[in-house]
Scaffold this motif. Structure first.
Motif, PDB file in Angstrom:
ATOM      1  N   THR A  87      26.887  74.641  -1.856  1.00 30.47           N
ATOM      2  CA  THR A  87      28.542  75.241  -2.239  1.00 30.47           C
ATOM      3  C   THR A  87      27.423  77.178  -2.326  1.00 30.47           C
ATOM      4  OG1 THR A  87      29.341  73.151  -3.781  1.00 30.47           O
ATOM      5  CG2 THR A  87      29.983  75.968  -4.320  1.00 30.47           C
ATOM      6  N   ILE A  88      26.796  77.364  -2.267  1.00 27.83           N
ATOM      7  CA  ILE A  88      25.987  78.728  -2.823  1.00 27.83           C
ATOM      8  C   ILE A  88      26.384  78.969  -1.301  1.00 27.83           C
ATOM      9  CG2 ILE A  88      24.269  80.201  -2.808  1.00 27.83           C
ATOM     10  CD1 ILE A  88      24.037  78.533  -5.212  1.00 27.83           C
ATOM     11  N   GLU A  89      25.940  77.989  -0.243  1.00 27.78           N
ATOM     12  CA  GLU A  89      25.663  78.732   1.252  1.00 27.78           C
ATOM     13  C   GLU A  89      27.238  78.912   1.994  1.00 27.78           C
ATOM     14  OE1 GLU A  89      24.656  77.117   5.194  1.00 27.78           O
ATOM     15  OE2 GLU A  89      23.731  75.884   3.363  1.00 27.78           O
ATOM     16  N   ALA A  90      28.596  78.000   1.561  1.00 30.02           N
ATOM     17  CA  ALA A  90      29.641  77.468   1.883  1.00 30.02           C
ATOM     18  C   ALA A  90      29.873  78.902   1.531  1.00 30.02           C
ATOM     19  CB  ALA A  90      30.293  76.672   1.351  1.00 30.02           C
ATOM     20  N   TYR A  91      30.006  79.330   0.110  1.00 34.05           N
ATOM     21  CA  TYR A  91      30.269  80.727  -0.466  1.00 34.05           C
ATOM     22  C   TYR A  91      30.452  82.168   0.025  1.00 34.05           C
ATOM     23  CZ  TYR A  91      31.127  83.884  -4.179  1.00 34.05           C
ATOM     24  OH  TYR A  91      32.131  85.575  -4.986  1.00 34.05           O
ATOM     25  N   ALA A  92      28.859  82.105   0.545  1.00 29.46           N
ATOM     26  CA  ALA A  92      28.656  82.843   1.460  1.00 29.46           C
ATOM     27  C   ALA A  92      29.018  82.958   1.963  1.00 29.46           C
ATOM     28  CB  ALA A  92      26.900  83.003   1.097  1.00 29.46           C
ATOM     29  N   LYS A  93      28.932  82.404   3.145  1.00 35.38           N
ATOM     30  CA  LYS A  93      29.561  82.621   3.960  1.00 35.38           C
ATOM     31  C   LYS A  93      31.040  82.738   4.036  1.00 35.38           C
ATOM     32  CE  LYS A  93      26.431  79.507   7.012  1.00 35.38           C
ATOM     33  NZ  LYS A  93      26.377  77.905   7.453  1.00 35.38           N
ATOM     34  N   GLU A  94      31.701  82.014   3.891  1.00 34.71           N
ATOM     35  CA  GLU A  94      33.480  82.723   3.758  1.00 34.71           C
ATOM     36  C   GLU A  94      33.417  83.891   2.775  1.00 34.71           C
ATOM     37  OE1 GLU A  94      36.801  81.641   0.149  1.00 34.71           O
ATOM     38  OE2 GLU A  94      35.610  79.764   1.087  1.00 34.71           O
ATOM     39  N   LYS A  95      32.610  84.791   2.772  1.00 30.34           N
ATOM     40  CA  LYS A  95      32.634  85.857   1.444  1.00 30.34           C
ATOM     41  C   LYS A  95      32.129  86.699   2.936  1.00 30.34           C
ATOM     42  CE  LYS A  95      35.129  84.443  -2.222  1.00 30.34           C
ATOM     43  NZ  LYS A  95      35.904  85.226  -2.461  1.00 30.34           N
ATOM     44  N   GLY A  96      31.087  85.929   3.526  1.00 33.61           N
ATOM     45  CA  GLY A  96      30.446  87.313   4.382  1.00 33.61           C
ATOM     46  C   GLY A  96      29.356  87.922   3.941  1.00 33.61           C
ATOM     47  N   ILE A  97      28.456  87.506   3.043  1.00 31.70           N
ATOM     48  CA  ILE A  97      27.517  87.408   2.048  1.00 31.70           C
ATOM     49  C   ILE A  97      26.048  87.205   3.046  1.00 31.70           C
ATOM     50  CG2 ILE A  97      26.014  86.986   0.143  1.00 31.70           C
ATOM     51  CD1 ILE A  97      29.255  86.586  -1.231  1.00 31.70           C
ATOM     52  N   ASP A  98      25.021  88.221   3.297  1.00 33.29           N
ATOM     53  CA  ASP A  98      24.509  87.770   3.822  1.00 33.29           C
ATOM     54  C   ASP A  98      22.741  87.194   3.395  1.00 33.29           C
ATOM     55  OD1 ASP A  98      24.660  89.221   6.268  1.00 33.29           O
ATOM     56  OD2 ASP A  98      24.683  90.989   5.611  1.00 33.29           O
ATOM     57  N   MET A  99      22.949  87.137   2.341  1.00 33.44           N
ATOM     58  CA  MET A  99      21.531  87.048   0.999  1.00 33.44           C
ATOM     59  C   MET A  99      22.697  87.077  -0.627  1.00 33.44           C
ATOM     60  SD  MET A  99      17.781  89.544  -0.195  1.00 33.44           S
ATOM     61  CE  MET A  99      18.268  90.078   1.673  1.00 33.44           C
ATOM     62  N   VAL A 100      22.100  85.789  -0.831  1.00 31.38           N
ATOM     63  CA  VAL A 100      22.143  85.064  -2.169  1.00 31.38           C
ATOM     64  C   VAL A 100      20.241  84.985  -2.829  1.00 31.38           C
ATOM     65  CG1 VAL A 100      22.766  83.455  -3.771  1.00 31.38           C
ATOM     66  CG2 VAL A 100      23.423  84.151  -1.125  1.00 31.38           C
ATOM     67  N   ILE A 101      20.447  85.969  -3.826  1.00 29.47           N
ATOM     68  CA  ILE A 101      19.352  86.332  -4.885  1.00 29.47           C
ATOM     69  C   ILE A 101      19.562  85.228  -5.902  1.00 29.47           C
ATOM     70  CG2 ILE A 101      17.885  87.348  -5.693  1.00 29.47           C
ATOM     71  CD1 ILE A 101      18.471  89.642  -3.848  1.00 29.47           C
ATOM     72  N   ASP A 102      18.696  84.369  -6.149  1.00 27.97           N
ATOM     73  CA  ASP A 102      18.892  83.604  -7.917  1.00 27.97           C
ATOM     74  C   ASP A 102      17.903  84.452  -8.936  1.00 27.97           C
ATOM     75  OD1 ASP A 102      19.220  81.525  -9.335  1.00 27.97           O
ATOM     76  OD2 ASP A 102      17.687  80.221  -8.554  1.00 27.97           O
ATOM     77  N   ILE A 103      18.492  84.566  -9.892  1.00 22.93           N
ATOM     78  CA  ILE A 103      18.346  85.379 -11.197  1.00 22.93           C
ATOM     79  C   ILE A 103      17.667  84.676 -11.984  1.00 22.93           C
ATOM     80  CG2 ILE A 103      19.799  87.881 -10.167  1.00 22.93           C
ATOM     81  CD1 ILE A 103      21.344  86.787 -13.157  1.00 22.93           C
ATOM     82  N   ALA A 104      18.021  82.972 -12.347  1.00 23.67           N
ATOM     83  CA  ALA A 104      17.195  82.517 -12.908  1.00 23.67           C
ATOM     84  C   ALA A 104      15.844  83.154 -13.199  1.00 23.67           C
ATOM     85  CB  ALA A 104      17.898  81.136 -12.977  1.00 23.67           C
ATOM     86  N   GLN A 105      15.051  82.702 -14.195  1.00 23.83           N
ATOM     87  CA  GLN A 105      13.949  83.506 -14.933  1.00 23.83           C
ATOM     88  C   GLN A 105      13.238  83.890 -13.709  1.00 23.83           C
ATOM     89  OE1 GLN A 105      12.444  79.220 -14.958  1.00 23.83           O
ATOM     90  NE2 GLN A 105      13.788  78.820 -16.580  1.00 23.83           N
ATOM     91  N   ASN A 106      13.137  84.722 -12.765  1.00 22.42           N
ATOM     92  CA  ASN A 106      12.626  85.250 -11.932  1.00 22.42           C
ATOM     93  C   ASN A 106      12.482  87.020 -12.802  1.00 22.42           C
ATOM     94  OD1 ASN A 106      11.826  86.866  -9.774  1.00 22.42           O
ATOM     95  ND2 ASN A 106      13.388  86.367  -8.464  1.00 22.42           N
TER      96      ASN A 106
END
Length: 181
Positions: free
Chosen positions: A129-148
């Protein structure tokens, strides 16, 4: 003229940098996973299994401890051969208890296999779902901020966690309808 070219190059670089910044978003995977009922149910089931397995492991080690204590109380009355036989038996039972514990809680243990079986399909759904969302929105990078600990700052506008949660919840009824058919 040279100065104008330099200023133009700077403005274009800044615009390019700003555009690149907009193609990076953050999500909080922990929040996403906790919003999924199946994930929470899987964690509850795994916790219950772990608790029961821990009781079983504790019983095995308690039996070894009781056998050892009984042996120590009567050790002085036993022959050398009998002492050795008792010690070997205690060590054998302790090894069996340790192996049982490893078979349950180890990296290839029953609990880990069950965790993979329950959690992996949910993880795949979230990551897809994250990958599909990123492709649809033209997002190059998704960073996970959980416990980072290295993420020192992010703006609220760059956090797309809720959009992913909404998309997963919208997909859940469709997936349930497909399973029923």
């Amino acid at each position: 003229m040279k100065r104008l070219t330099l200023i133009l190059a700077f403005v274009l670089s800044a615009a390019g940098f700003a555009a690149a910044q907009n193609n990076t978003v953050v999500v909080n995977s922990e929040k996403i996973f906790k919003s999924i009922d199946a994930y929470n149910q899987a964690l509850t089931q795994l916790d219950q299994m772990a608790e029961q397995y821990q009781k079983d492991v504790d019983e095995k080690f308690k039996a070894v401890e009781e056998l050892y204590n009984a042996y120590m109380q009567r050790k002085s009355t036993l022959s050398q051969a009998s002492q050795q036989a008792n010690e070997e038996n205690i060590l054998k039972l302790e090894k069996e208890a340790t192996e049982f514990q490893e078979s349950i809680f180890g990296t290839d243990g029953t609990l880990m296999k069950r965790r993979i079986e329950l959690i992996q399909p949910i993880q795949k759904q979230v990551f897809d779902t994250i990958e599909a969302y990123a492709k649809e929105k033209g997002i190059d990078m998704v960073i996970d901020i959980a416990q980072n600990a290295t993420m020192l700052y992010h703006s609220a506008e760059s956090d797309h966690t809720q959009a992913i949660i909404d998309r997963l919840k919208a997909a859940a009824p469709a997936a349930a309808a497909t399973e029923q058919q």
